[in-house]
Every structure is written in C-alpha cells, then in structure tokens.
Design a protein around this motif. Structure first.
Motif, PDB file in Angstrom:
ATOM      1  N   LYS A  38      37.362  54.286  49.039  1.00 19.37           N
ATOM      2  CA  LYS A  38      36.462  53.256  48.497  1.00 19.37           C
ATOM      3  C   LYS A  38      36.500  52.064  49.435  1.00 19.37           C
ATOM      4  O   LYS A  38      37.574  51.583  49.787  1.00 19.37           O
ATOM      5  CB  LYS A  38      36.925  52.857  47.087  1.00 19.37           C
ATOM      6  CG  LYS A  38      36.026  51.855  46.393  1.00 19.37           C
ATOM      7  CD  LYS A  38      36.433  51.642  44.936  1.00 19.37           C
ATOM      8  CE  LYS A  38      35.543  50.572  44.298  1.00 19.37           C
ATOM      9  NZ  LYS A  38      35.824  50.395  42.867  1.00 19.37           N
ATOM     10  N   LYS A  39      35.314  51.590  49.854  1.00 23.31           N
ATOM     11  CA  LYS A  39      35.232  50.525  50.878  1.00 23.31           C
ATOM     12  C   LYS A  39      34.179  49.505  50.510  1.00 23.31           C
ATOM     13  O   LYS A  39      33.151  49.869  49.944  1.00 23.31           O
ATOM     14  CB  LYS A  39      34.758  51.124  52.213  1.00 23.31           C
ATOM     15  CG  LYS A  39      35.789  51.835  53.010  1.00 23.31           C
ATOM     16  CD  LYS A  39      35.191  52.204  54.360  1.00 23.31           C
ATOM     17  CE  LYS A  39      35.818  53.494  54.830  1.00 23.31           C
ATOM     18  NZ  LYS A  39      35.414  53.916  56.142  1.00 23.31           N
ATOM     19  N   SER A  40      34.407  48.252  50.878  1.00 18.53           N
ATOM     20  CA  SER A  40      33.363  47.247  50.724  1.00 18.53           C
ATOM     21  C   SER A  40      33.681  46.024  51.590  1.00 18.53           C
ATOM     22  O   SER A  40      34.670  46.018  52.325  1.00 18.53           O
ATOM     23  CB  SER A  40      33.221  46.835  49.259  1.00 18.53           C
ATOM     24  OG  SER A  40      32.035  46.084  49.081  1.00 18.53           O
ATOM     25  N   ASP A  41      32.829  45.018  51.493  1.00 14.95           N
ATOM     26  CA  ASP A  41      33.026  43.729  52.154  1.00 14.95           C
ATOM     27  C   ASP A  41      32.781  42.633  51.130  1.00 14.95           C
ATOM     28  O   ASP A  41      31.855  42.752  50.334  1.00 14.95           O
ATOM     29  CB  ASP A  41      31.998  43.542  53.277  1.00 14.95           C
ATOM     30  CG  ASP A  41      32.411  44.274  54.528  1.00 14.95           C
ATOM     31  OD1 ASP A  41      32.100  45.472  54.620  1.00 14.95           O
ATOM     32  OD2 ASP A  41      33.034  43.634  55.390  1.00 14.95           O
ATOM     33  N   TYR A  42      33.614  41.599  51.154  1.00 18.21           N
ATOM     34  CA  TYR A  42      33.389  40.447  50.281  1.00 18.21           C
ATOM     35  C   TYR A  42      33.401  39.193  51.138  1.00 18.21           C
ATOM     36  O   TYR A  42      34.399  38.918  51.833  1.00 18.21           O
ATOM     37  CB  TYR A  42      34.459  40.364  49.177  1.00 18.21           C
ATOM     38  CG  TYR A  42      34.214  41.329  48.061  1.00 18.21           C
ATOM     39  CD1 TYR A  42      33.454  40.961  46.953  1.00 18.21           C
ATOM     40  CD2 TYR A  42      34.702  42.627  48.130  1.00 18.21           C
ATOM     41  CE1 TYR A  42      33.212  41.857  45.932  1.00 18.21           C
ATOM     42  CE2 TYR A  42      34.459  43.540  47.112  1.00 18.21           C
ATOM     43  CZ  TYR A  42      33.714  43.146  46.017  1.00 18.21           C
ATOM     44  OH  TYR A  42      33.464  44.039  45.012  1.00 18.21           O
ATOM     45  N   ASN A  43      32.304  38.462  51.074  1.00 10.94           N
ATOM     46  CA  ASN A  43      32.151  37.232  51.828  1.00 10.94           C
ATOM     47  C   ASN A  43      33.337  36.297  51.600  1.00 10.94           C
ATOM     48  O   ASN A  43      33.729  36.071  50.457  1.00 10.94           O
ATOM     49  CB  ASN A  43      30.848  36.563  51.365  1.00 10.94           C
ATOM     50  CG  ASN A  43      30.252  35.722  52.453  1.00 10.94           C
ATOM     51  OD1 ASN A  43      30.675  35.804  53.613  1.00 10.94           O
ATOM     52  ND2 ASN A  43      29.289  34.900  52.097  1.00 10.94           N
ATOM     53  N   PHE A 230      38.969  45.117  42.604  1.00 12.66           N
ATOM     54  CA  PHE A 230      38.112  46.015  43.386  1.00 12.66           C
ATOM     55  C   PHE A 230      38.368  47.480  43.020  1.00 12.66           C
ATOM     56  O   PHE A 230      37.424  48.243  42.783  1.00 12.66           O
ATOM     57  CB  PHE A 230      38.361  45.784  44.879  1.00 12.66           C
ATOM     58  CG  PHE A 230      37.658  46.763  45.775  1.00 12.66           C
ATOM     59  CD1 PHE A 230      36.273  46.721  45.928  1.00 12.66           C
ATOM     60  CD2 PHE A 230      38.374  47.732  46.463  1.00 12.66           C
ATOM     61  CE1 PHE A 230      35.624  47.626  46.756  1.00 12.66           C
ATOM     62  CE2 PHE A 230      37.728  48.640  47.288  1.00 12.66           C
ATOM     63  CZ  PHE A 230      36.350  48.590  47.440  1.00 12.66           C
ATOM     64  N   ARG A 231      39.648  47.866  42.944  1.00 14.32           N
ATOM     65  CA  ARG A 231      39.974  49.266  42.627  1.00 14.32           C
ATOM     66  C   ARG A 231      39.307  49.678  41.324  1.00 14.32           C
ATOM     67  O   ARG A 231      38.782  50.776  41.200  1.00 14.32           O
ATOM     68  CB  ARG A 231      41.493  49.450  42.489  1.00 14.32           C
ATOM     69  CG  ARG A 231      42.288  49.294  43.781  1.00 14.32           C
ATOM     70  CD  ARG A 231      43.745  49.733  43.569  1.00 14.32           C
ATOM     71  NE  ARG A 231      44.606  49.433  44.693  1.00 14.32           N
ATOM     72  CZ  ARG A 231      45.375  48.337  44.794  1.00 14.32           C
ATOM     73  NH1 ARG A 231      45.391  47.446  43.807  1.00 14.32           N
ATOM     74  NH2 ARG A 231      46.129  48.136  45.868  1.00 14.32           N
ATOM     75  N   LYS A 232      39.349  48.781  40.325  1.00 12.57           N
ATOM     76  CA  LYS A 232      38.818  49.101  38.996  1.00 12.57           C
ATOM     77  C   LYS A 232      37.383  48.628  38.796  1.00 12.57           C
ATOM     78  O   LYS A 232      36.853  48.753  37.692  1.00 12.57           O
ATOM     79  CB  LYS A 232      39.720  48.462  37.924  1.00 12.57           C
ATOM     80  CG  LYS A 232      41.164  48.980  37.943  1.00 12.57           C
ATOM     81  CD  LYS A 232      41.999  48.276  36.871  1.00 12.57           C
ATOM     82  CE  LYS A 232      43.420  48.815  36.827  1.00 12.57           C
ATOM     83  NZ  LYS A 232      44.235  48.134  35.792  1.00 12.57           N
ATOM     84  N   SER A 233      36.769  48.039  39.846  1.00 12.44           N
ATOM     85  CA  SER A 233      35.387  47.518  39.758  1.00 12.44           C
ATOM     86  C   SER A 233      35.196  46.609  38.547  1.00 12.44           C
ATOM     87  O   SER A 233      34.332  46.852  37.707  1.00 12.44           O
ATOM     88  CB  SER A 233      34.376  48.673  39.709  1.00 12.44           C
ATOM     89  OG  SER A 233      34.520  49.501  40.822  1.00 12.44           O
ATOM     90  N   ILE A 234      36.027  45.564  38.479  1.00 16.05           N
ATOM     91  CA  ILE A 234      35.942  44.678  37.309  1.00 16.05           C
ATOM     92  C   ILE A 234      35.658  43.234  37.705  1.00 16.05           C
ATOM     93  O   ILE A 234      36.022  42.321  36.973  1.00 16.05           O
ATOM     94  CB  ILE A 234      37.228  44.755  36.434  1.00 16.05           C
ATOM     95  CG1 ILE A 234      38.490  44.658  37.306  1.00 16.05           C
ATOM     96  CG2 ILE A 234      37.237  46.029  35.612  1.00 16.05           C
ATOM     97  CD1 ILE A 234      39.786  44.643  36.514  1.00 16.05           C
TER      98      ILE A 234
END
Ligand code: C5P
Length: 253
Positions: A38-43, A230-234
C-alpha cells in the motif's frame, strides 16, 4: 536541486552521500505499508516527520543516548553520521497491536503470561522483539539466530536491549505529559568506525511508532496519531502527524 551523490531510498526517505563520514536523509512525502503493498503521498508529510525526528534526537542526546544525528540543514533534511548498519530491526512493545496481534491470531506465537488478547491489551514491563531488516518481508528472529549470523554478540544484544528500554522510558514519559500513550516503536542501530554502537535511522516518528490518545484510550477507544491512520485508511496522515507534533510542542513551551 541537489548535487550530492544518491545512495539509496528507504520507504519514506532518500539517502545521499554528504561527506565521507556523513549522509544526508531527505524526508519525502511518501508513505508505504504492508511491506510496500500500500503506497501513497501526503503533502508536507516529509517536513513534519523530519521535525518530529529532530525533536526526539535532541531529547535523546540530552538524555545521554548516543545517536547518529548531527543537524537539520533544511526543513526536510537531516545530516547523520555514516554507520555500519546492524541488519536487525528492534521493536519495543508496551501494548498488543499490529503484527504482534496478527501473529497471535494466526497461531504463530503465544502471548506472554497474563497479557490480554485484544488490540490495546497492556504488556506489563514491555517487551523487545527483533526482526530482519534486509529481507523482503520483516521476519521475527530470535537472539540465537542474530548471534549465529554474526550480527551481534550476546553482550551487544544486552546493550541494545538496555538502550531500547531507556529510549522507551524517555519517550513514554515525554508523551505521557502530552496525553499520549506510546504503544510500540521500532529503532535501528549501527556501528561507528571505532566500533561504538549508536542509535541510527529515525526515532519517535509516527512512521515508526504507535501513538494513542490517552483520554480516549481510558474510555476504551484507540485513536491513533501515527501511520495506522494510513494502514487502516481512517484519515489524513499529515493532519494526524501535525496533531502529534503540536501536542508535543505545547507541552515543552
Ligand atoms: O507491525 P508491527 O506491530 O510489528 O510494528 C511494531 C512497531 O514498529 C510499529 O510502531 C511500527 O510502525 C514499527 N515498524 C517500523 N518499521 C517496520 C516494521 C514496524 O517502523 N518495518
């Protein structure tokens, strides 16, 4: 724009050669979980994470924990001493969570005597675990394997266990004053050219720790200010990380 020689990338940091004896860590906005699946970017995640790491390295140095930290030349970068990294990730747990709970539920491990079986069950006195660092998937290893691989001597394992416990005590105490529980964390160590073992990588960031709000925890709810968001998308990771840093700073003014 950087003229430094690129060395490698971790999950969230890019590493450059700063001098023959130092490295530069560039904290990026990247976040990954579940062994990179699972990957993303946060400003602005990189900037806030760098600030939190700087905050804790200063506290560690003030408490006589030897670390590789030198300075932060920009808001997203850190200069550190070059080390021979020990290929072991050191985990300290005060509460049941994460992979520990997962391994228990999968029947792979037993919990220590008297420890409850839910996320948030306390582990009295805390406990240490070791996992491999340079394998595709973090694999728990015992001290016999660490010694037979020649990674650490028995004496060095005792030394690292003591240092990690001291780091836990320092962080737990600071965080308690800000109304936060330190559920668990990961640290890494490395050897200086003279052989001394010191704290490496980063310490106390929400990428490598679990932080729970104390008031809510006492009411039975786990509210995370760390990568579990992030892991739990909360929620928004940067918002959670900033809330953590604000709470720490407020307490130290
Ligand atoms: O997933 P697990 O429960 O083993 O993680 C324990 C602690 O170590 C958590 O705070 C997690 O964020 C951290 N950790 C880490 N890097 C890893 C594995 C775990 O920072 N590769």
């Amino acid at each position: 724009e950087m003229n430094l020689k690129y060395v490698s990338s971790g999950k969230a940091k890019d590493i450059y050669e700063n001098s023959s004896e130092t490295l530069l860590f560039e904290f990026t906005d990247r976040v990954t979980a579940f062994d990179g699946k699972k990957k993303s970017d946060y400003n602005e995640k990189g900037e806030i994470t760098c600030k939190i790491a700087e905050y804790w390295f200063n506290i560690m140095e003030n408490n006589n924990i030897p670390t590789h930290y030198i300075e932060c030349p920009t808001s997203t970068s850190m200069i550190v001493k070059r080390l021979d990294i020990i290929p072991v990730e050191v985990i300290w747990r005060n509460y049941v969570a994460g992979s520990f709970l997962r391994r228990y539920e999968a029947g792979e491990i037993k919990l220590p005597e008297g420890v409850g079986t839910e996320e948030g069950s306390p582990i009295h006195g805390g406990m240490i675990e070791f996992t491999t660092k340079f394998e595709a998937v973090d694999r728990p290893i015992n001290t016999d394997e660490i010694i037979s691989n020649g990674w650490l001597s028995e004496k060095e394992i005792t030394y690292i266990t003591d240092l990690t416990q001291r780091i836990n005590d320092i962080m737990s105490q600071e965080l308690a004053a800000s109304g936060i529980i330190l559920a668990d964390f990961k640290v890494e160590y490395g050897r200086k050219p003279d052989g001394e073992i010191i704290l490496a990588d980063e310490v106390g960031t929400p990428d490598g720790c679990r932080f729970w709000k104390k008031d809510e925890f006492d009411e039975g709810a786990i509210i995370s200010l760390d990568k579990d968001v992030f892991r739990k998308s909360i929620g928004d990771l940067t918002v959670a990380y900033r809330e953590l840093f604000n709470k720490l700073q407020k307490n130290n003014k």
